[in-house]
Design an enzyme around this catalytic site. Structure first.
Site, PDB file in Angstrom:
ATOM      1  N   LYS A 113       0.839  -1.209   0.000  1.00 50.58           N
ATOM      2  CA  LYS A 113       0.000   0.000   0.000  1.00 50.58           C
ATOM      3  C   LYS A 113       0.869   1.252   0.000  1.00 50.58           C
ATOM      4  CE  LYS A 113      -4.027  -0.041   2.508  1.00 50.58           C
ATOM      5  NZ  LYS A 113      -4.756  -0.181   3.792  1.00 50.58           N
ATOM      6  N   TYR A 114       0.634   2.071  -1.018  1.00 53.81           N
ATOM      7  CA  TYR A 114       1.264   3.392  -1.101  1.00 53.81           C
ATOM      8  C   TYR A 114       0.149   4.432  -1.139  1.00 53.81           C
ATOM      9  CZ  TYR A 114       5.379   0.818  -2.950  1.00 53.81           C
ATOM     10  OH  TYR A 114       6.445  -0.039  -3.139  1.00 53.81           O
TER      11      TYR A 114
END
Ligand code: E4P
Length: 285
Positions: free
Chosen positions: A111-112
């Site tokens: 997750k960014y």
């Protein structure tokens, strides 16, 4: 129970909770975690309550231990692991964390945030065949930028519109989910919509009605769904929101991602909250 087309992920940071949901549903397609949810993990809370704050490598080791326990419990939608990023973290720094976290389990998604640095990290990640989940998405422009930045990926990409946090500011978050799906229907199908920040059974039922590809759901909403006998939205189902409608924007998905207006106040606030919750578990405070 009739299994919905929408894949169901547990939104949490505790393997026991994932086991509990799996018992209720008979399956769990995947899991999402974030720094706030990890800070709420019972073992981490116990450590903090006993006065033992963690150093950064202990925090990473705890996070790894948690996702290793969750990984075999879930299906093909995988386990999303979030990098620790504040407003000054560079794409390269996010990528280094992402590379390491990706090795923790075989079914990881990294997750960014939907920021310029997060998008750059995603662009580099997909070139290395790292699966990504772009989080803290509050606008169609951000979702379009995710599409453009990850074009050509061999792995599936998720984008996570945050429904409840839009509702919190008086905008109908389910409209964003609907609008992104409509926009992507003209695309090549490499980005999947993962409805996040689900706060009610009505949100979940609307995800089913919209045939959202994935939804990440807190255990208490799954419990509410189970308590009602797992209803599915009928033909007459109409999601009603007292919030302001979000208008559809016609965007050209073939532009470079830098052309989209990716700024959103809630993305910035979301990063601040994740950082604060993460820091609360750390020695330096
Ligand atoms: C999951 O990926 C998100 O981090 C989560 O759904 C956020 O939910 P919240 O807005 O209730 O914190």
């Amino acid at each position: 129970m009739q299994k919905p087309k929408t894949k169901i992920l547990v939104d949490g940071g505790d393997p026991e909770e994932t086991r509990h949901v799996k018992k209720l549903l008979g399956f769990v397609d995947g899991q999402t975690t974030n720094p706030s949810l990890i800070a709420k993990n019972p073992h981490i809370r116990q450590l903090i309550a006993s006065g033992h704050k963690l150093n950064q490598s202990e925090e990473m080791a705890e996070y790894k231990r948690i996702v290793e326990a969750i990984s075999p419990l879930v299906g093909s939608a995988g386990v999303s692991i979030e990098v620790f990023a504040d407003e000054s973290t560079t794409a390269q720094e996010m990528l280094s964390q992402g590379r390491e976290m990706y090795r923790w389990i075989p079914n990881a998604y990294i997750k960014y945030p939907c920021t310029a640095e997060g998008l750059r990290a995603a662009q580099m990640s997909v070139k290395e065949s790292i699966r990504v989940n772009m989080t803290l998405c509050f606008s169609q422009q951000q979702a379009a930028a995710v599409y453009a930045a990850t074009k050509g990926t061999k792995e599936p990409v998720y984008v996570s519109p945050f429904v409840g946090r839009l509702d919190d500011i008086g905008q109908n978050g389910m409209d964003l989910v609907k609008n992104i799906k409509r926009m992507f229907s003209a695309g090549d199908g490499h980005v999947f919509v993962l409805a996040a920040s689900i706060r009610s059974l009505e949100h979940l039922l609307d995800c089913f009605a919209l045939e959202t590809e994935l939804a990440t759901v807190p255990a208490k909403i799954i419990e509410a769904w189970a308590a009602r006998g797992f209803p599915m939205p009928g033909k007459d189902f109409a999601y009603k929101s007292p919030a302001r409608a979000m208008a559809y924007e016609a965007l050209d998905l073939n532009q470079p991602w830098e052309k989209f207006d990716i700024e959103h106040e809630l993305t910035r606030k979301g990063i601040e909250k994740f950082v604060a919750d993460y820091r609360a578990t750390l020695l330096a405070g």
